[in-house]
Design a protein around this motif. Structure first.
Motif, mmCIF file in Angstrom:
data_model
loop_
_atom_site.group_PDB
_atom_site.id
_atom_site.type_symbol
_atom_site.label_atom_id
_atom_site.label_comp_id
_atom_site.label_asym_id
_atom_site.label_seq_id
_atom_site.Cartn_x
_atom_site.Cartn_y
_atom_site.Cartn_z
ATOM 1 N N UNK A 157 -5.133 8.216 6.963
ATOM 2 C CA UNK A 157 -3.934 7.619 7.556
ATOM 3 C C UNK A 157 -4.297 6.390 8.379
ATOM 4 N N UNK A 158 -5.438 6.401 9.052
ATOM 5 C CA UNK A 158 -5.888 5.208 9.782
ATOM 6 C C UNK A 158 -6.076 4.046 8.811
ATOM 7 N N UNK A 159 -6.715 4.327 7.693
ATOM 8 C CA UNK A 159 -6.922 3.283 6.679
ATOM 9 C C UNK A 159 -5.596 2.777 6.141
ATOM 10 N N UNK A 160 -4.666 3.708 5.894
ATOM 11 C CA UNK A 160 -3.350 3.309 5.397
ATOM 12 C C UNK A 160 -2.646 2.403 6.401
ATOM 13 N N UNK A 161 -2.645 2.771 7.675
ATOM 14 C CA UNK A 161 -1.966 1.959 8.693
ATOM 15 C C UNK A 161 -2.632 0.584 8.823
ATOM 16 N N UNK A 162 -3.944 0.527 8.712
ATOM 17 C CA UNK A 162 -4.633 -0.770 8.726
ATOM 18 C C UNK A 162 -4.185 -1.624 7.544
ATOM 19 N N UNK A 163 -4.136 -1.002 6.373
ATOM 20 C CA UNK A 163 -3.738 -1.724 5.165
ATOM 21 C C UNK A 163 -2.279 -2.174 5.221
ATOM 22 N N UNK A 164 -1.386 -1.316 5.716
ATOM 23 C CA UNK A 164 0.035 -1.676 5.768
ATOM 24 C C UNK A 164 0.260 -2.792 6.788
ATOM 25 N N UNK A 179 0.835 -1.211 0.000
ATOM 26 C CA UNK A 179 0.000 0.000 0.000
ATOM 27 C C UNK A 179 0.867 1.258 0.000
ATOM 28 N N UNK A 180 0.389 2.269 -0.661
ATOM 29 C CA UNK A 180 1.121 3.536 -0.692
ATOM 30 C C UNK A 180 0.474 4.504 0.284
ATOM 31 N N UNK A 181 1.301 5.321 0.924
ATOM 32 C CA UNK A 181 0.729 6.290 1.870
ATOM 33 C C UNK A 181 -0.125 7.325 1.141
ATOM 34 N N UNK A 182 -1.070 7.898 1.848
ATOM 35 C CA UNK A 182 -1.905 8.924 1.228
ATOM 36 C C UNK A 182 -1.067 10.144 0.844
ATOM 37 N N UNK A 183 -1.501 10.811 -0.178
ATOM 38 C CA UNK A 183 -0.857 12.064 -0.586
ATOM 39 C C UNK A 183 -1.243 13.150 0.416
ATOM 40 N N UNK A 233 -7.345 15.883 5.403
ATOM 41 C CA UNK A 233 -7.882 17.231 5.623
ATOM 42 C C UNK A 233 -7.413 17.848 6.937
ATOM 43 N N UNK A 234 -6.674 17.081 7.754
ATOM 44 C CA UNK A 234 -6.136 17.558 9.028
ATOM 45 C C UNK A 234 -7.231 17.963 10.025
ATOM 46 N N UNK A 235 -8.427 17.406 9.869
ATOM 47 C CA UNK A 235 -9.509 17.756 10.790
ATOM 48 C C UNK A 235 -9.849 16.605 11.739
ATOM 49 N N UNK A 236 -8.923 15.671 11.884
ATOM 50 C CA UNK A 236 -9.069 14.542 12.802
ATOM 51 C C UNK A 236 -10.311 13.698 12.508
ATOM 52 N N UNK A 237 -10.534 13.441 11.226
ATOM 53 C CA UNK A 237 -11.645 12.566 10.821
ATOM 54 C C UNK A 237 -11.460 11.183 11.437
#
Length: 70
Positions: A38-45, A20-24, A29-33
């Motif tokens: 990044x949560x999805x990326x860490x789950x995928x990695x 998986x590639x990290x998000x661009x 959005x830096x609004x703590x969604x």
């Protein structure tokens, strides 16, 4: 006649999922969604790493079996 470890490696690469590639920067959005991209990326990695470890262990076991059979 056994299976060549190089062939096993080729077969292993054929079933490996691409890392998986990290998000661009623009994707977060830096609004703590919740969940953040990044949560999805860490789950995928983490899932990818677990898959890689399993595939590596399987390939090593196959190589051992081939070596023992010869």
């Amino acid at each position: 006649m056994g299976i060549c470890p190089l062939i096993l490696g080729f077969e292993l690469r054929a079933i490996m999922r691409e890392k998986p590639t990290p998000p661009e920067d623009y994707e977060c959005c830096q609004s703590e969604c919740s969940p953040c991209v990044w949560d999805r990326y860490y789950d995928e990695i983490n899932l990818w790493r677990a898959e890689q470890a399993k595939l590596k262990a399987q390939a090593e076991q196959q190589v051992k079996e081939v070596s023992n059979a010869q």
